[in-house]
Scaffold this motif. Structure first.
Motif, PDB file in Angstrom:
ATOM      1  N   ARG A  94       0.819  -1.208   0.000  1.00 26.05           N
ATOM      2  CA  ARG A  94       0.000   0.000   0.000  1.00 26.05           C
ATOM      3  C   ARG A  94       0.859   1.267   0.000  1.00 26.05           C
ATOM      4  NH1 ARG A  94      -4.799  -0.541   4.366  1.00 26.05           N
ATOM      5  NH2 ARG A  94      -5.183   1.547   3.522  1.00 26.05           N
ATOM      6  N   TYR A  95       2.099   1.165   0.511  1.00 26.44           N
ATOM      7  CA  TYR A  95       2.904   2.381   0.667  1.00 26.44           C
ATOM      8  C   TYR A  95       4.200   2.345  -0.158  1.00 26.44           C
ATOM      9  CZ  TYR A  95      -0.139   2.146   4.723  1.00 26.44           C
ATOM     10  OH  TYR A  95      -1.225   2.012   5.535  1.00 26.44           O
ATOM     11  N   ARG A  96       4.408   1.268  -0.921  1.00 22.69           N
ATOM     12  CA  ARG A  96       5.660   1.154  -1.671  1.00 22.69           C
ATOM     13  C   ARG A  96       5.805   2.281  -2.695  1.00 22.69           C
ATOM     14  NH1 ARG A  96       4.949  -3.647  -3.570  1.00 22.69           N
ATOM     15  NH2 ARG A  96       5.762  -4.662  -1.697  1.00 22.69           N
ATOM     16  N   GLU A  97       4.709   2.600  -3.378  1.00 22.63           N
ATOM     17  CA  GLU A  97       4.772   3.657  -4.390  1.00 22.63           C
ATOM     18  C   GLU A  97       5.027   5.020  -3.763  1.00 22.63           C
ATOM     19  OE1 GLU A  97       4.866   3.419  -7.624  1.00 22.63           O
ATOM     20  OE2 GLU A  97       4.881   1.242  -7.374  1.00 22.63           O
ATOM     21  N   ARG A  98       4.476   5.240  -2.573  1.00 24.20           N
ATOM     22  CA  ARG A  98       4.702   6.528  -1.907  1.00 24.20           C
ATOM     23  C   ARG A  98       6.174   6.690  -1.533  1.00 24.20           C
ATOM     24  NH1 ARG A  98       0.095   9.514   1.329  1.00 24.20           N
ATOM     25  NH2 ARG A  98      -1.747   8.754   0.235  1.00 24.20           N
ATOM     26  N   VAL A  99       6.773   5.596  -1.116  1.00 21.58           N
ATOM     27  CA  VAL A  99       8.199   5.643  -0.788  1.00 21.58           C
ATOM     28  C   VAL A  99       9.012   5.928  -2.044  1.00 21.58           C
ATOM     29  CG1 VAL A  99      10.147   4.314   0.096  1.00 21.58           C
ATOM     30  CG2 VAL A  99       7.920   4.112   1.193  1.00 21.58           C
ATOM     31  N   LYS A 100       8.640   5.294  -3.175  1.00 23.29           N
ATOM     32  CA  LYS A 100       9.361   5.537  -4.426  1.00 23.29           C
ATOM     33  C   LYS A 100       9.198   6.977  -4.889  1.00 23.29           C
ATOM     34  CE  LYS A 100       9.179   0.818  -6.283  1.00 23.29           C
ATOM     35  NZ  LYS A 100       8.643  -0.034  -7.375  1.00 23.29           N
ATOM     36  N   GLU A 101       7.965   7.505  -4.760  1.00 21.08           N
ATOM     37  CA  GLU A 101       7.721   8.882  -5.195  1.00 21.08           C
ATOM     38  C   GLU A 101       8.535   9.886  -4.377  1.00 21.08           C
ATOM     39  OE1 GLU A 101       3.551   9.425  -4.855  1.00 21.08           O
ATOM     40  OE2 GLU A 101       3.047   8.036  -6.479  1.00 21.08           O
ATOM     41  N   GLY A 102       8.752   9.575  -3.132  1.00 20.70           N
ATOM     42  CA  GLY A 102       9.555  10.461  -2.289  1.00 20.70           C
ATOM     43  C   GLY A 102      11.041  10.179  -2.334  1.00 20.70           C
ATOM     44  N   ASN A 103      11.480   9.388  -3.330  1.00 21.96           N
ATOM     45  CA  ASN A 103      12.900   9.016  -3.479  1.00 21.96           C
ATOM     46  C   ASN A 103      13.432   8.323  -2.221  1.00 21.96           C
ATOM     47  OD1 ASN A 103      13.043  10.193  -6.071  1.00 21.96           O
ATOM     48  ND2 ASN A 103      13.426  12.215  -5.163  1.00 21.96           N
ATOM     49  N   GLY A 104      12.570   7.534  -1.613  1.00 28.79           N
ATOM     50  CA  GLY A 104      12.955   6.841  -0.390  1.00 28.79           C
ATOM     51  C   GLY A 104      13.964   5.735  -0.632  1.00 28.79           C
ATOM     52  N   LEU A 105      13.845   5.046  -1.766  1.00 28.54           N
ATOM     53  CA  LEU A 105      14.780   3.956  -2.047  1.00 28.54           C
ATOM     54  C   LEU A 105      16.198   4.483  -2.229  1.00 28.54           C
ATOM     55  CD1 LEU A 105      12.634   1.811  -4.526  1.00 28.54           C
ATOM     56  CD2 LEU A 105      13.025   1.433  -2.083  1.00 28.54           C
ATOM     57  N   GLU A 106      16.309   5.639  -2.898  1.00 27.62           N
ATOM     58  CA  GLU A 106      17.632   6.238  -3.061  1.00 27.62           C
ATOM     59  C   GLU A 106      18.230   6.647  -1.711  1.00 27.62           C
ATOM     60  OE1 GLU A 106      15.003   6.893  -4.726  1.00 27.62           O
ATOM     61  OE2 GLU A 106      15.424   6.706  -6.874  1.00 27.62           O
ATOM     62  N   SER A 107      17.377   7.195  -0.837  1.00 24.80           N
ATOM     63  CA  SER A 107      17.852   7.598   0.495  1.00 24.80           C
ATOM     64  C   SER A 107      18.296   6.394   1.305  1.00 24.80           C
ATOM     65  CB  SER A 107      16.744   8.357   1.234  1.00 24.80           C
ATOM     66  OG  SER A 107      16.399   9.540   0.559  1.00 24.80           O
TER      67      SER A 107
END
Length: 575
Positions: free
Chosen positions: A525-538
């Motif tokens: 449910r929240y994976r896309e939100r993390v990607k949109e916020g550049n969370g994976l890069e962080s």
């Protein structure tokens, strides 16, 4: 241009004269005192009578001057403390100036500069500290009450027969004066606090620690308005010494018993008696007893097992008062008690999650939800106006930490979700808890990157603990996505907040935030939100290097523990 000049004064000051006279009194007193069967100045010597007269006349005057100056402020107190090496020895075998000496020692021990000087003196001559311990241990009748109290009480009884109320007031006023026992207990505790940073003090006093604990534990009597609180405070300060934790642990059952008796409902006669006595006299020892227990579990975590064995949770949890958090920033007694209850309960529940009964869990959760509501109301008032003061955050940290421990270490989160489906009352539901915590989380968002000095502050601890809880919520939501209560729960609003916190935080709190974001990624449910916020890069830039370093460190320690060759190589490298 202002030209300031300091005139040099050649002659000694009046305080120098007092210190000189105090030194002479001590020297003459020692000469006239029989030590190991020998007296340096015999009775038949010509100077003996003059020495006795001088000591008899000057000593009380010098003590009164020093005491008056020491009570003024820290500066005057530090100027008088050089006399400690001449005042403290007079305590041995001196009954006529005993109370004045104890009062002066207690006053010195309360101020930082003079207390450190006393601790340095006690480290060189530990026998002087033994004098105070003997007073605490012997419990003489004349030490239990303020000086002259019995005479005042007798006079008051005579005057009361004549209808005089002034005599009763005089007796009550005399009760407010500290007794020799209180002064001795307070001086011992203050000295332990001041000497905790001195290596010589720790070394020399370690042999006296068992005697100190044995003497202080005699005064841990419940409803002892005069001595129980000071004795608990002294034990709390004593825990600062590395060698004291094991000895204080032996008092854990006695501390819990005193705490249990202190918090029992009072009978009507006792309430009436307390109402008639001055408020300064009737002081509860509850907060100090809790302080000892909190310090004990911090200094010696193994004591948690003994506290749990003696039923600490059953005694401590009822003391948590949600109303105490209504007045933020004050240092009143209920607030201190509730804060220490949260700290102690959190440690106990974290170590023994299965020890909490279901009825205790429900009552505790209800109290914590009321505190959360109070926190939420406070944040709504200050939202957008000003940043939250550090003292307020220190007040909010213990109950939030206890709530996180309760929901993550025990099965309370699952039971709360189940009750939320069955119970229609929104204030006690899981969504209500998440709503209040989300509001607190957004208020804790730092405006900029944290510097090293801000690491580990109250706000940082709150962010780290909330990250643990929201990570657990996301994980359980992913595992129970078909349940209605978890379907209705939406954590998407806090994902961006956690990402910003993760980038600006540092230390252990940043690690917890990284773990929380990783769990958000595991939830569809929240994976896309993390990607949109550049969370994976962080995560890749910040968290991954730290995790790899930690793994490498653990592997290296494992090799050193299991491989003789690696140990030899490490020894050669360090050489």
């Amino acid at each position: 241009k202002i030209d300031l000049k300091v005139d040099e004064v050649v002659q000694p000051s009046r305080l120098d004269s007092v210190l000189h006279h105090m030194e002479r009194c001590c020297v003459l007193w020692r000469k006239r005192r029989r030590t190991e069967g020998v007296m340096q100045m015999q009775d038949d010597e010509p100077e003996a009578k003059d020495a006795d007269d001088f000591v008899e006349l000057v000593t009380p005057r010098a003590l009164s001057v020093l005491l008056a100056l020491a009570k003024q402020n820290d500066h005057h107190c530090s100027l008088t403390v050089p006399a400690v090496r001449h005042v403290w020895p007079l305590l041995e075998g001196s009954q006529q100036w005993r109370y004045e000496i104890l009062s002066l020692l207690f006053e010195w021990s309360q101020r930082s500069i003079s207390a450190k000087a006393m601790a340095e003196f006690a480290a060189r001559y530990p026998q002087h500290l033994q004098m105070l311990i003997d007073i605490v241990a012997k419990e003489k009748k004349e030490d239990a009450l303020p000086p002259g109290f019995q005479d005042n009480a007798k006079k008051a009884a005579d005057f009361l027969e004549l209808g005089s109320e002034a005599a009763m007031q005089q007796m009550m006023d005399s009760l407010l004066v500290q007794s020799p026992m209180e002064l001795a207990i307070g001086s011992v505790g203050n000295l332990c606090a001041a000497g905790a940073s001195l290596n010589l003090f720790q070394e020399q006093i370690s042999g006296l620690v068992p005697a100190m604990v044995s003497a202080l534990r005699r005064h841990l009597r419940p409803n002892d308005w005069r001595d129980c609180g000071p004795a608990a405070g002294a034990l709390c300060n004593l825990l600062r010494l590395p060698s004291a934790a094991a000895e204080v642990e032996s008092c854990s059952e006695l501390l819990l018993k005193a705490l249990s008796e202190e918090t029992k409902p009072e009978i009507a006669a006792m309430k009436e008696l307390k109402a008639q006595l001055p408020s300064r006299l009737v002081v509860s020892a509850t907060s100090r007893l809790l302080g000892v227990l909190v310090n004990l579990v911090v200094c010696r975590p193994t004591s948690l097992a003994q506290l749990q064995h003696h039923g600490a949770l059953e005694i401590v949890l009822p003391l948590l008062d949600p109303e105490a958090y209504s007045s933020q920033g004050s240092d009143d007694e209920p607030q201190v008690i509730s804060t220490r209850v949260c700290l102690l309960s959190g440690r106990l529940i974290g170590a023994f999650p299965d020890a909490l009964k279901l009825d205790q869990e429900m009552q505790l959760l209800q109290k914590l939800q009321k505190i959360l509501q109070t926190i939420s109301e406070f944040i709504s008032k200050v939202a957008g106006k000003t940043s939250i003061d550090e003292k307020i955050l220190e007040l909010f940290d213990p109950p939030v930490r206890l709530l996180v421990t309760l929901l993550t270490k025990t099965g309370a989160l699952t039971r709360l979700a189940r009750r939320s489906e069955e119970n229609s009352e929104p204030s006690r539901s899981l969504s209500s808890v998440v709503l209040h915590l989300s509001q607190l989380l957004k208020a804790l968002l730092p405006a900029q990157h944290l510097v090293k000095e801000e690491e580990g502050a109250s706000a940082s601890r709150l962010r780290g603990n909330l990250a643990l809880l929201f990570g657990q919520l996301s994980e359980m939501q992913a595992a129970n996505e078909d349940a209605a209560v978890w379907k209705a729960l939406d954590l998407g609003d806090v994902v961006e907040t956690f990402l910003e916190m993760f980038r600006r935080e540092r230390g252990a709190a940043q690690h917890n935030l990284g773990v929380c974001i990783t769990k958000f990624c595991s939830n569809g449910r929240y994976r896309e939100r993390v990607k949109e916020g550049n969370g994976l890069e962080s995560l890749h830039q910040i968290q991954l290097p730290k995790v790899n370093d930690q793994k490498e460190k653990e592997q290296r320690m494992h090799r050193l523990e299991t491989s003789v060759t690696d140990r030899r190589r490490e020894i050669l490298r360090r050489r």
